[in-house]
Design an enzyme around this catalytic site. Structure first.
Site, PDB file in Angstrom:
ATOM      1  N   SER A  77       5.695  -8.575   0.852  1.00 41.33           N
ATOM      2  CA  SER A  77       5.698  -7.395  -0.004  1.00 41.33           C
ATOM      3  C   SER A  77       4.581  -6.447   0.359  1.00 41.33           C
ATOM      4  O   SER A  77       3.686  -6.780   1.129  1.00 41.33           O
ATOM      5  CB  SER A  77       5.579  -7.808  -1.462  1.00 41.33           C
ATOM      6  OG  SER A  77       4.243  -8.194  -1.723  1.00 41.33           O
ATOM      7  N   LYS A  78       4.669  -5.277  -0.208  1.00 44.75           N
ATOM      8  CA  LYS A  78       3.706  -4.223   0.112  1.00 44.75           C
ATOM      9  C   LYS A  78       2.267  -4.650  -0.167  1.00 44.75           C
ATOM     10  O   LYS A  78       1.348  -4.262   0.519  1.00 44.75           O
ATOM     11  CB  LYS A  78       4.058  -2.972  -0.686  1.00 44.75           C
ATOM     12  CG  LYS A  78       5.525  -2.627  -0.448  1.00 44.75           C
ATOM     13  CD  LYS A  78       5.987  -1.335  -1.069  1.00 44.75           C
ATOM     14  CE  LYS A  78       7.441  -1.103  -0.619  1.00 44.75           C
ATOM     15  NZ  LYS A  78       7.968   0.196  -0.865  1.00 44.75           N
ATOM     16  N   ARG A  79       2.105  -5.444  -1.191  1.00 46.17           N
ATOM     17  CA  ARG A  79       0.764  -5.861  -1.591  1.00 46.17           C
ATOM     18  C   ARG A  79       0.112  -6.846  -0.612  1.00 46.17           C
ATOM     19  O   ARG A  79      -1.101  -6.945  -0.540  1.00 46.17           O
ATOM     20  CB  ARG A  79       0.809  -6.525  -2.972  1.00 46.17           C
ATOM     21  CG  ARG A  79       1.064  -5.545  -4.078  1.00 46.17           C
ATOM     22  CD  ARG A  79      -0.197  -5.294  -4.909  1.00 46.17           C
ATOM     23  NE  ARG A  79      -0.090  -4.024  -5.608  1.00 46.17           N
ATOM     24  CZ  ARG A  79      -0.877  -2.983  -5.371  1.00 46.17           C
ATOM     25  NH1 ARG A  79      -1.824  -3.047  -4.466  1.00 46.17           N
ATOM     26  NH2 ARG A  79      -0.729  -1.869  -6.044  1.00 46.17           N
ATOM     27  N   ASP A  80       0.955  -7.616   0.078  1.00 48.55           N
ATOM     28  CA  ASP A  80       0.419  -8.683   0.921  1.00 48.55           C
ATOM     29  C   ASP A  80      -0.518  -8.173   2.006  1.00 48.55           C
ATOM     30  O   ASP A  80      -1.472  -8.835   2.389  1.00 48.55           O
ATOM     31  CB  ASP A  80       1.559  -9.462   1.593  1.00 48.55           C
ATOM     32  CG  ASP A  80       2.360 -10.239   0.569  1.00 48.55           C
ATOM     33  OD1 ASP A  80       1.747 -10.771  -0.364  1.00 48.55           O
ATOM     34  OD2 ASP A  80       3.593 -10.293   0.700  1.00 48.55           O
TER      35      ASP A  80
END
Length: 513
Positions: free
Chosen positions: A266-269
RNA sequence: GGCCCGUUCGUCUAGGGGUUAGGACACCAGAUUUUCAUUCUGGUAACAGGGGUUCGAUUCCCCUACGGGCUACCA
């Protein structure tokens, strides 16, 4: 149906920057199209007006360009025969197909409000059942199947909000053939009456997708595995619209997973784990938050693309380094793996290193010169090329070149303290003095000559060459490591080397005492 | 919960009824570069478990476990 020209599309929605999973989907579409001599197109699926993010579409286009995988038709790449390629601009054409489904009895109007839907879900869950709007539950909801005909008519005429739902058959097996996974069978009782047409007048993804793929003559739908559950719905839509004979073939790609733990990448990773998940840097227009990109981190686009291609696909041999052309000729959907792939940032670095090594010294010089100019470095091109030859063996990225080899262009500002602490003493200082004097007298200042003189001087001084070699390196470059020492010395030249030894003696002598 | 998909070294993967289960990244160790961050050589390390089928299964089938996806008037 056979012998149709292969046409595939990449169909992202502009809800944010494209992440590397999306880029890989685009890449596989591109490779497949090229391999088959077909067309690759870009369609923007912006049917959700609430999730529109300014700049996202431009980002997608720029990212594809940077990767070198350009569509032949589509938004940002020149309109083809099926323009427009933005679903919001195709809005007028979807309604007719929804009406066709209504007329054939494969769809119906539904008037339920959000609250009513919510209530139904709660009721069903409390009863231990599934909460879907389906053949069972639709009977107790407000729709054109349950309401009297004149009431339906009246509601429609009075402008009451409604959606159009597909009428999923009660008892039928729906089969989807997937090029990667084989037959997937789902029973219609497990499917729900998905909304096809929203109350805002826009189609949902499902309807728009089918209509566009049909009208754009798409032959193969290559998309992420997250779409597999809705593939049976899509098959039904093709059937009810009468398009089953030209239905595209499906290929659902394995997902890209987080490097640690589990789950979809995901984008956060990226920021959490310290590697980019986006091809290009992205600045969120609302939060102003910046997410790093491979381009800005200094990755070569071809290295990035090569790395991505190998995440979920593999040729039959052991080859791992492929040019884009080679990828095109080697690619096949049959060799795409079924299981999700954990993303490995370490291997990505390795790919870039390989591509760095493959670049010629001249190419790298060309790429590096802007940075050197910006730093006010004045050096002959030929000299830079030689420095690059030495520097590139030590680095993974072009943007490391300066920290790796600034000493080729300016004298060191400081000396590696570890090495000085360990090696700088009276006898090594004596050696450096001796060496400086010997170098001054040396006529032929080559790697070979300087090395043998270095050794001779060490012997004469009674000090082991190994004892002072790294110290010598630090005296002229400031750094503990670097390329072949005497090649470095040769390139720097006699005057510079002697000058630097003198400078080191001055600075370090003072510091030492 | 329901449905669907998946499971070979830590990671990406090759392979496929009989193999010393191959490669790459990472890691470790040696070598060499009388320095090092390069390079070279070597090493550790895998067929999720249980049942079948079979002369023989890691490979085929079933079950279990585990992982993942989907389950919106989002795509």
């Amino acid at each position: 149906m056979e012998n149709r020209r292969v046409r595939v599309r990449f169909a992202p929605s502009p809800t944010g920057p494209l992440h590397i999973g999306g880029v890989r989907t685009a890449l596989y579409n591109y490779l497949f199209a090229k391999k088959q001599g077909g067309d690759f197109l870009l369609r923007i699926e912006d049917t959700d007006q609430d999730r529109f993010v300014p700049g996202a579409e431009a980002y997608i286009i720029e990212a594809l360009k940077w990767c070198g995988i350009c569509p032949v038709e589509g938004v940002g790449f020149g309109d083809g025969p099926h323009a427009p390629y933005r679903q919001s601009e195709r809005k007028p054409m979807y309604r007719a197909y929804a009406e066709q489904l209504l007329k054939s009895g494969n769809a119906y109007y539904a008037f339920d409000t959000k609250d009513e839907l919510e209530e139904m879900r709660k009721r069903m869950e409390a009863g231990g059942g599934t909460s879907a709007y389906n053949a069972i539950t639709r009977q107790s909801m407000k729709n054109s199947l349950t309401l009297p005909e004149d009431e339906v008519k009246q509601r429609l005429e009075s402008g009451q909000a409604y959606v159009v739902r597909i009428k999923i058959p009660r008892n039928e097996e729906v089969r989807v053939q997937d090029l990667i996974r084989g037959w997937v069978v789902v029973h219609s009782s497990q499917m729900d009456d998905k909304v096809l047409f929203k109350s805002d007048g826009m189609p949902t993804y499902h309807l728009a997708n089918i209509v566009d793929d049909y009208t754009m003559q798409i032959t193969h739908v290559i998309r992420g595995e997250e779409w597999l559950p809705s593939a049976p719905l899509h098959v039904l839509l093709y059937r009810y619209l009468g398009w089953e004979s030209v239905m595209p073939q499906f290929a659902h790609l394995p997902l890209l997973l987080k490097p640690d733990g589990n789950g979809k990448l995901s984008k956060r990773d990226g920021d959490r784990l310290g590697f980019p998940v986006f091809p290009l840097e992205w600045r969120d227009p609302v939060t102003k938050e910046v997410s790093s990109g491979y381009r800005e981190r200094g990755y070569f686009p071809d290295a990035f693309v090569n790395m991505l291609a190998l995440l979920g696909w593999h040729s039959s041999g052991n080859q791992e380094l492929f040019t884009l052309e080679e990828l095109v000729s080697e690619f096949s959907l049959e060799r795409v793996s079924k299981a999700g792939a954990k993303f490995d940032p370490e291997k990505t670095k390795w790919f870039n290193q390989q591509y760095l090594r493959k670049r010629t010294d001249e190419e790298l010089t060309e790429l590096w010169i802007p940075e050197l100019n910006a730093k006010g470095v004045k050096a002959e091109r030929g000299y830079i090329v030689k420095a690059v030859r030495l520097i590139k063996e030590k680095g993974n990225f072009l943007n490391e070149f300066w920290s790796l080899g600034s000493y080729f262009f300016e004298r060191p500002e400081k000396y590696d303290p570890e090495v000085i602490k360990k090696r700088w003493n009276d006898s090594s200082m004596g050696f450096i003095k001796e060496l400086k004097e010997a170098f001054e007298k040396l006529e032929v200042f080559t790697a070979l000559e300087t090395e043998s003189l270095f050794k001779a001087t060490a012997e004469k001084t009674g000090i082991g060459a190994g004892q002072v070699m790294q110290l010598f390196r630090v005296c002229i470059s400031g750094l503990a490591g670097g390329p072949a020492l005497f090649e470095m010395v040769e390139l720097l030249g006699k005057q510079e080397v002697v000058g630097r030894l003198e400078m080191a003696l001055n600075q370090l002598e003072r510091k030492h005492s």
